[in-house]
Design a protein around this motif. Structure first.
Motif, short mmCIF file in Angstrom:
data_model
loop_
_atom_site.label_atom_id
_atom_site.label_comp_id
_atom_site.label_asym_id
_atom_site.label_seq_id
_atom_site.Cartn_x
_atom_site.Cartn_y
_atom_site.Cartn_z
N LYS A 239 0.85 -1.21 0.00
CA LYS A 239 0.00 0.00 0.00
C LYS A 239 0.87 1.25 0.00
CE LYS A 239 -3.42 2.48 2.89
NZ LYS A 239 -4.34 2.40 4.04
N ASP A 244 -3.04 9.98 3.87
CA ASP A 244 -4.44 9.54 4.01
C ASP A 244 -5.19 10.53 4.89
OD1 ASP A 244 -6.81 8.21 4.13
OD2 ASP A 244 -6.08 6.51 5.32
N MET A 259 -0.40 10.24 9.25
CA MET A 259 -0.86 9.50 8.06
C MET A 259 0.07 9.62 6.85
SD MET A 259 -3.15 7.36 8.43
CE MET A 259 -2.88 6.90 10.13
N ASP A 262 1.24 6.11 5.67
CA ASP A 262 0.30 5.18 5.06
C ASP A 262 0.86 4.55 3.78
OD1 ASP A 262 -2.09 3.91 5.56
OD2 ASP A 262 -3.31 5.36 4.45
N ASN A 319 -17.29 4.17 2.76
CA ASN A 319 -16.43 5.06 3.52
C ASN A 319 -15.16 5.32 2.71
OD1 ASN A 319 -14.45 6.08 5.42
ND2 ASN A 319 -15.80 5.38 7.07
N ASP A 321 -12.51 6.56 3.60
CA ASP A 321 -11.29 6.34 4.39
C ASP A 321 -10.83 4.87 4.32
OD1 ASP A 321 -9.19 6.98 6.00
OD2 ASP A 321 -10.36 7.12 7.85
N ALA A 322 -11.68 4.00 3.83
CA ALA A 322 -11.25 2.60 3.62
C ALA A 322 -10.71 2.51 2.20
CB ALA A 322 -12.42 1.65 3.85
N GLU A 323 -9.64 3.30 1.94
CA GLU A 323 -9.11 3.44 0.58
C GLU A 323 -8.02 2.41 0.27
OE1 GLU A 323 -7.94 5.00 3.11
OE2 GLU A 323 -5.79 4.73 2.85
N ARG A 325 -7.80 -0.80 0.84
CA ARG A 325 -8.31 -2.06 0.24
C ARG A 325 -8.72 -1.84 -1.21
NH1 ARG A 325 -12.76 -2.44 4.87
NH2 ARG A 325 -11.11 -1.30 5.93
N THR A 348 -0.67 -0.63 5.82
CA THR A 348 -1.17 0.02 7.04
C THR A 348 -2.68 0.13 6.83
OG1 THR A 348 -0.58 2.07 5.91
CG2 THR A 348 0.92 1.31 7.65
N LEU A 349 -3.37 -1.00 7.03
CA LEU A 349 -4.74 -1.08 6.52
C LEU A 349 -5.81 -0.62 7.50
CD1 LEU A 349 -5.76 -1.88 3.70
CD2 LEU A 349 -6.51 -4.04 4.67
N THR A 350 -5.67 -1.00 8.78
CA THR A 350 -6.78 -0.69 9.70
C THR A 350 -6.31 -0.26 11.09
OG1 THR A 350 -6.96 -2.95 10.60
CG2 THR A 350 -8.24 -2.47 8.60
N GLY A 351 -7.08 0.66 11.67
CA GLY A 351 -6.90 0.98 13.08
C GLY A 351 -7.30 -0.22 13.93
N ALA A 352 -8.19 -1.05 13.40
CA ALA A 352 -8.70 -2.19 14.17
C ALA A 352 -7.60 -3.21 14.50
CB ALA A 352 -9.83 -2.87 13.40
N VAL A 409 -16.60 -1.43 3.36
CA VAL A 409 -16.42 -1.58 4.80
C VAL A 409 -17.41 -2.60 5.35
CG1 VAL A 409 -15.56 0.78 5.12
CG2 VAL A 409 -17.98 0.31 5.44
N ALA A 438 -0.45 -1.70 10.33
CA ALA A 438 -0.83 -0.38 10.86
C ALA A 438 -0.25 -0.14 12.26
CB ALA A 438 -2.35 -0.23 10.87
N1 BES Z 1 -4.63 4.20 6.86
C1 BES Z 1 -5.78 3.86 7.61
C2 BES Z 1 -5.49 2.82 8.69
C3 BES Z 1 -4.61 3.24 9.82
C4 BES Z 1 -5.15 3.66 11.01
C5 BES Z 1 -3.25 3.16 9.69
C6 BES Z 1 -4.33 4.00 12.05
C7 BES Z 1 -2.44 3.51 10.74
C8 BES Z 1 -2.96 3.92 11.93
C9 BES Z 1 -6.87 3.27 6.72
O1 BES Z 1 -6.88 3.74 5.41
C10 BES Z 1 -8.15 3.63 7.34
O2 BES Z 1 -8.44 4.80 7.43
N2 BES Z 1 -8.90 2.63 7.80
C11 BES Z 1 -10.14 2.86 8.46
C12 BES Z 1 -11.13 1.86 7.94
C13 BES Z 1 -12.56 2.16 8.34
C14 BES Z 1 -13.05 3.40 7.63
C15 BES Z 1 -13.42 0.98 7.99
C16 BES Z 1 -9.91 2.66 9.96
O3 BES Z 1 -9.14 1.78 10.33
O4 BES Z 1 -10.49 3.41 10.73
#
Ligand code: BES
Ligand code: ZN
Ligand code: ZN
Length: 470
Positions: A239, A244, A259, A262, A319, A321-323, A325, A348-352, A409, A438
């Protein structure tokens, strides 16, 4: 070995052992040096040693000691010494841990410990000038030191790229960095521009890119072995979101400056390819790095937009912000169309995933047990911790859209898993591993063995994966 000229000599000491060389005797006897992991004791004018200082460095319990520990121990020692403006450093290896893998890890540790993200600091920068390992010369040792240098430098190269702010590293700049890397180390490099991507039908990737004045780039780096051992063609997909903002689903201001990292997955792939070009594994490896900037604006894609992916699946962008993927979906499809037989992506895909695993483990997802085990084995050997996560078929229900084949999402729960599942839809039946970095590509607080900021994960794991492929 006592007579090696250096400003400081690093000497490992272990818990429960009675080191008496290098003037350690009294300190060990009095308990001042216990040998605990990362314990550092600097001594001036040690008896019988040419170096003006000895730094005793704790290795912990000898039965727990590994090459990964050696790497961290050396990095911590070098960080302490460079902080004191010491320039010429030498290290002795403990006789029980003196094999080539320990020498290699020490060299990597010295390089990694010497790194600081200080490109834009104008005051005096501290850095060591030389690092020597005190050992008997042998071809295996020389090879280990060479490999350690190549890998440590590749990882630091990735860290410097990740550290670049978004005003100094646009998608075109990532492409230029990849091109320079290819020229220096002898890789083939191709950059797909917006028109080429449109012709290929990469609607998911281009939807993300359309909000930014900076044009997107899909970087392709190719390594071809002189005499390939098998038909294996490993695809590395990273990625490369240079910034971001979240797009129209904009992120909160607090912490948004981070960000810029990212694109850490993409930078890891360029770093890994740089090392692969020099270490020459027997399998074919191609890296694919989709580079975009995710911005809001009058041209940006909106929540509810439906885009057509290269694979033919339609996606409802719930969303913006889920760019990650979205750009990876088309890149995975393209990698498959280029003949890759195995795929690894890093993003660096998800905060989760940070909620699930904190900052210590990379989240590892796979559609293939053998592929997952390969990655876990390489990561364990490199001390880049990874943890396997589930990816059962019924997670698919989370990604249902009323209006398209998939939503981008999956709702509140299992966010790292639904993101990975989205990618799995595009990896299809190709053996694939997804690494959610991430939580691990960036260190929020410095450690004795590492500066704050970019870590350079998972460069070492990827290089080992390619080198050890059987
Ligand atoms: N780049 C972020 C993920 C991220 C979060 C990286 C924190 C590093 C630290 C990603 O593109 C994102 O924004 N993901 C969202 C997905 C949600 C909108 C489903 C997220 O994790 O909040
Ligand atoms: Zn995002
Ligand atoms: Zn992102």
């Amino acid at each position: 070995m006592e007579q090696v000229p250096a400003d400081a000599m690093i000497v490992p000491v272990f818990e429960g052992t009675q080191e008496s060389r290098f003037g350690a005797g009294e300190l060990v006897k009095s308990g001042e040096i216990a040998g605990k992991s990362l314990e550092l004791t600097l001594v001036h004018h040690p008896q019988g040693v040419a170096a003006s200082r000895v730094l005793f460095t704790g290795g912990g319990k000898p039965d727990k000691f590994t090459a990964a520990e050696q790497r961290r121990m050396t990095a911590a020692a070098v960080r302490l010494l460079k902080g004191k403006s010491i320039k010429r450093v030498a290290m002795v290896l403990d006789p029980s841990f003196a094999g080539p893998e320990f020498a290699q890890a020490a060299v990597e540790g010295a390089l990694l410990g010497d790194f600081d993200p200080d490109t834009y600091k104008t005051d005096e920068k501290k850095s060591i000038d030389s690092f020597a390992i005190v050992t008997d010369a042998s071809p295996a040792m020389e090879q280990a030191i060479r490999s350690g240098t190549i890998i440590g430098e590749a990882q630091n190269f990735t860290r410097s790229l990740v550290n670049e702010p978004a005003n100094r590293l646009t998608p075109s700049d990532v492409a230029a960095a990849a091109q320079r890397t290819a020229e220096t180390y002898g890789l083939e490099c191709e950059i797909l521009d917006r028109d080429k991507m449109a012709k290929l039908g990469m609607g998911a990737l281009l939807g993300v890119a359309q909000g930014s004045a900076e044009p997107p780039a899909l970087v392709v780096l190719r390594y071809q072995p002189a005499s390939p051992k098998s038909g294996v063609h490993l695809g590395l997909v990273g990625k490369g979101v240079t910034f971001d903002t979240g797009g129209i689903s904009i992120k909160p201001a607090e912490g948004m400056e981070k960000m810029k990292y990212d694109m850490a997955g993409g930078a890891a792939m360029i770093g890994a390819m740089r090392a692969i070009a020099q270490l020459k594994p027997a399998i074919r490896v191609t890296a694919f790095i989709p580079c975009v900037e995710n911005m809001p604006g009058s041209r940006a894609q909106r929540p509810g937009d439906i885009v057509a992916s290269m694979a033919g699946k339609s996606i409802e962008v719930i969303n913006t912000d889920a760019e990650g993927r979205l750009i990876l979906a088309d890149s995975l499809t393209y990698a498959r169309s280029q003949g890759c037989t195995h795929l690894v992506d890093a993003a660096t895909l998800t905060g989760a995933i940070v909620v699930a695993l904190g900052h210590l483990h990379v989240g590892l997802f796979s559609n293939d047990d053998a592929m997952r085990d390969r990655l876990l084995k390489a990561s364990r050997a490199e001390g880049e911790r990874m943890w396997p996560m589930p990816l059962d078929d019924d997670y698919k229900d989370y990604l249902k859209s009323a209006f398209a084949d998939l939503a981008n999402v999956g709702g509140r729960w299992g966010g790292a898993i639904t993101a990975a599942y989205f990618l799995k839809e595009f990896a299809q039946d190709t053996p694939w591993v997804h690494l959610d970095i991430a939580g691990t590509a960036w260190l929020d607080d410095c450690k004795p063995y590492s500066a704050k900021g970019p870590t350079g994960l998972p460069v070492r794991t990827l290089v080992r994966l390619a080198l050890d492929w059987e």
